[in-house]
Design an enzyme around this catalytic site. Structure first.
Site, PDB file in Angstrom:
ATOM      1  N   GLU A 251     -15.084   1.407  -7.549  1.00 26.46           N
ATOM      2  CA  GLU A 251     -13.869   0.944  -6.844  1.00 26.46           C
ATOM      3  C   GLU A 251     -13.336   2.029  -5.907  1.00 26.46           C
ATOM      4  OE1 GLU A 251     -11.119   0.216 -10.011  1.00 26.46           O
ATOM      5  OE2 GLU A 251     -12.340  -1.334 -10.950  1.00 26.46           O
TER       6      GLU A 251
ATOM      7  N   CYS B 143      15.565  10.083   8.724  1.00 26.45           N
ATOM      8  CA  CYS B 143      16.676  10.878   8.196  1.00 26.45           C
ATOM      9  C   CYS B 143      16.461  11.263   6.736  1.00 26.45           C
ATOM     10  CB  CYS B 143      17.978  10.124   8.405  1.00 26.45           C
ATOM     11  SG  CYS B 143      18.303   9.994  10.156  1.00 26.45           S
TER      12      CYS B 143
HETATM   13  N1  LLP Z   1      -9.220   1.383  -8.739  1.00 22.38           N
HETATM   14  C1  LLP Z   1      -8.007   1.366  -9.286  1.00 22.38           C
HETATM   15  C2  LLP Z   1      -7.777   0.586 -10.499  1.00 22.38           C
HETATM   16  C3  LLP Z   1      -6.963   2.096  -8.677  1.00 22.38           C
HETATM   17  O1  LLP Z   1      -5.748   2.083  -9.235  1.00 22.38           O
HETATM   18  C4  LLP Z   1      -7.211   2.837  -7.501  1.00 22.38           C
HETATM   19  C5  LLP Z   1      -6.155   3.588  -6.853  1.00 22.38           C
HETATM   20  C6  LLP Z   1      -8.510   2.811  -6.960  1.00 22.38           C
HETATM   21  C7  LLP Z   1      -9.496   2.081  -7.615  1.00 22.38           C
HETATM   22  C8  LLP Z   1      -8.885   3.542  -5.696  1.00 22.38           C
HETATM   23  O2  LLP Z   1      -8.713   4.905  -5.828  1.00 22.38           O
HETATM   24  P1  LLP Z   1      -9.280   5.908  -4.717  1.00 22.38           P
HETATM   25  O3  LLP Z   1     -10.792   5.811  -4.728  1.00 22.38           O
HETATM   26  O4  LLP Z   1      -8.741   5.500  -3.415  1.00 22.38           O
HETATM   27  O5  LLP Z   1      -8.798   7.235  -5.155  1.00 22.38           O
HETATM   28  N2  LLP Z   1      -1.259   6.398  -2.804  1.00 22.38           N
HETATM   29  C9  LLP Z   1      -2.017   7.450  -3.433  1.00 22.38           C
HETATM   30  C10 LLP Z   1      -3.212   6.932  -4.181  1.00 22.38           C
HETATM   31  C11 LLP Z   1      -2.875   5.895  -5.197  1.00 22.38           C
HETATM   32  C12 LLP Z   1      -4.085   5.367  -5.862  1.00 22.38           C
HETATM   33  C13 LLP Z   1      -3.792   4.167  -6.670  1.00 22.38           C
HETATM   34  N3  LLP Z   1      -4.939   3.597  -7.275  1.00 22.38           N
HETATM   35  C14 LLP Z   1      -2.409   8.502  -2.401  1.00 22.38           C
HETATM   36  O6  LLP Z   1      -2.054   8.357  -1.238  1.00 22.38           O
HETATM   37  O7  LLP Z   1      -3.025   9.488  -2.754  1.00 22.38           O
END
Ligand code: LLP
Length: 422
Positions: free
Chosen positions: A287, A355
Site C-alpha cells: 500500500e 496568519c
Molecule cells: N496504508 C495505510 C493503512 C495507511 O494508513 C497509509 C498512510 C498508507 C498505506 C500509505 O503510507 P505511505 O506509503 O504514504 O507512507 N500525512 C502524513 C502521512 C500520513 C500517512 C497516513 N497513512 C505525511 O504527510 O507524512
C-alpha cells in the site's frame, strides 16, 4: 541537488520541464507533476517486488497521498490497485479505472453506508476490507447478509512495534488506534456467526509512514507471517502496508533503504517465517503512497515580498500552509530552490501568507536574494500535498498541472477562487 531537479543554463528544470516557462502559463501557486517520474516510481516499485520473487505482487497505491484523477489514470494503466479509506476515495479510484478487485478498503472508521456502497458496487466487492476492530467486522457481516453477499476480509494486525518516525504518523503500537491485537483477531475468528457472509482472505500491517529504518518493519513482517500460520485457513495474501520513506532532506539519502533492500527483506522474512512451514504461495500486497507520488510533484510559488526584522530575513511567498501543510503539521523538512540559479547569499525564513506562525516552509535556508515575482519551488510535494490542503483563510486552492511524457503541460485540476468556495 535532487536528481529530478536540475539547472540547465541557469533555469531550474523538473525532470525535462522548464519551470519558468510553465509558470508563464499558469498563475502561482500551483502543483506541477511529472508523468515520467510518477510512472518510473510505480514501475521501479513493481519491478523490485518481482525481482525479489515475491508472489503476484499487487501494488495498491494509497490514494490519501494523492487522489488526482488524471494521475490515478496513469497508475491504473500501469496496473496499479488502490488503498482507499473512504467512499470518496473508492469512487475516485473506480472513475480512474482501478477495478474493485484491486482495491483494499482500509481505515478505522468505515461507516455502514460506505460498507454498503463498496460491497454493492461490484460482484464480489472490494479485494478486501482491511478490518480494524471486532465491531467493524460485525457491521460488515450484517451489511453483507442484507445484500446476500460474501465480503472478503483481511485483518489489520497491530504488531506492537515502535518504528522510528514522527509520532503523528506512527501506527503500529497498541497505544495507536490502528490494527487489532492478535488475541482480538482470534476472538473475531471464533465467532462463527460472523463468517456466514464473510471470508477470511488476508492479513495486513501498516506500522507507520516515512520509514527510513526497517528494523521495526522486519519485526512486524515476522509477526505478520507467524500470525498467518495461526489462521484457520490458508490465506490468499499478506498485505505489508505502505510507509516506505523518501529522502526529503539531503541527509536522508544516506539512510533511505533502496527498494531492492526493502523487497529482499520481505522475501527473507517470508522464507524464514512463512515458507519454512507452508508451501502454498501467498500473494504480497503493498500500500505505498509517498514512495510513488512524493517525488513526482513540486509546488511552484512566487515571491510576494521581502521583510527584514533586524537580523531576521523573511521571504514571503504566495503558497501557504493551506496548500502544503507538512512543514507546519509535522515540522517536516522540504527543500526550497530558486527557479533562476544565483549564488546563495543570506539565510531566510521562507513563509506563507497565512496568519499562523507555523506557516513557514523553512527557516535558516541559504538562498539568493529574491524579489517580488521571482519564482521559488518547494520540492517533493507530490504526496500529502494537495490531498491535505484546505481553503483556510478563505484562500482558493492551487491548480494541479501535469508535465506529460510528450512534453506538453496540462491542467489536471483547476485552481479555485473565492467564488467557488461560497
Ligand atoms: N496504508 C495505510 C493503512 C495507511 O494508513 C497509509 C498512510 C498508507 C498505506 C500509505 O503510507 P505511505 O506509503 O504514504 O507512507 N500525512 C502524513 C502521512 C500520513 C500517512 C497516513 N497513512 C505525511 O504527510 O507524512
Amino acid at each position: 541537488m535532487k536528481n529530478q531537479l536540475s539547472y540547465k543554463n541557469g533555469a531550474l528544470h523538473f525532470e525535462r520541464a522548464n519551470i519558468s516557462q510553465i509558470a508563464k502559463k499558469f498563475p502561482t501557486p500551483f502543483f506541477l507533476y511529472s508523468e515520467t517520474i510518477l510512472k518510473n516510481n510505480y514501475s521501479a516499485f513493481y519491478e523490485a517486488a518481482k525481482k525479489a520473487k515475491l508472489h503476484e505482487p499487487l501494488i495498491c497505491f494509497a490514494l490519501k497521498s494523492n487522489s488526482n484523477k488524471s494521475l490515478l489514470k496513469i497508475l491504473a494503466k500501469l496496473g496499479s490497485g488502490a488503498d482507499i479509506v473512504s467512499v470518496g476515495e473508492f469512487k475516485r479510484a473506480i472513475e480512474a479505472g482501478i477495478p474493485a478487485e484491486k482495491i483494499v478498503f482500509s481505515g478505522v472508521g468505515k461507516t455502514k453506508e460506505e460498507i454498503k456502497y463498496v460491497l454493492k458496487a461490484s460482484k464480489h466487492g472490494p479485494y478486501s476490507f482491511n478490518v480494524e476492530s471486532i465491531e467493524e467486522l460485525e457491521l460488515i457481516s450484517e451489511v453483507a447478509k442484507k445484500l446476500d453477499k460474501k465480503a472478503r476480509i483481511c485483518f489489520r494486525l497491530n504488531p506492537v512495534v515502535q518504528p522510528i518516525t514522527h509520532k503523528y504518523i506512527s501506527t503500529g503500537n497498541k497505544t495507536h488506534k490502528f490494527g487489532m491485537l492478535l488475541d482480538d483477531v482470534f476472538t473475531a475468528i471464533e465467532n462463527k456467526k460472523l463468517w456466514k457472509h464473510c471470508t477470511l482472505v488476508g492479513l495486513s500491517i501498516h506500522i507507520g509512514s516515512q520509514l527510513l529504518d526497517l528494523k521495526a518493519t522486519e519485526k512486524a513482517i515476522g509477526k505478520l507471517c507467524e500470525a498467518a500460520l495461526l489462521m484457520p485457513n490458508n490465506l490468499e495474501f499478506l498485505d505489508v502496508g505502505g510507509g516506505l520513506g523518501v529522502d526529503y532532506h539531503p541527509d536522508d539519502s544516506k539512510k533511505m533503504p533502496e527498494l531492492k533492500t526493502y523487497m529482499e527483506l520481505i522475501h527473507r522474512s517470508l522464507e524464514k517465517h512463512y515458507y519454512a512451514y507452508r508451501s502454498k504461495p501467498v500473494r504480497v500486497v503493498f500500500e505505498p503512497g509517498r514512495k510513488i507520488s512524493a517525488k513526482a510533484g513540486i509546488l511552484v510559488m512566487s515571491v510576494l515580498r521581502n521583510k527584514v526584522s533586524e537580523d531576521n530575513n523573511f521571504l514571503i511567498v504566495d503558497g501557504g500552509m493551506n496548500d502544503f501543510m507538512r512543514p507546519s503539521l509535522y515540522g517536516a523538512y522540504h527543500e526550497l530552490f530558486p527557479v533562476k540559479k544565483a549564488p546563495a547569499k543570506k539565510l531566510y525564513h521562507v513563509v506563507g501568507p497565512i496568519c499562523e506562525t507555523s506557516d513557514c516552509f523553512g527557516s535558516g535556508r541559504k538562498l539568493p536574494a529574491l524579489k517580488q515575482d521571482d519564482l521559488i519551488i518547494l520540492a517533493d510535494t507530490g504526496a500529502y500535498g494537495y490531498s491535505m490542503g484546505s481553503s483556510y483563510n478563505l484562500r482558493g486552492r492551487p491548480a494541479e498541472v501535469l508535465f506529460k511524457d510528450n512534453g506538453k503541460t496540462l491542467i489536471i485540476n483547476k485552481a479555485t477562487s473565492y467564488e467557488d468556495l461560497t
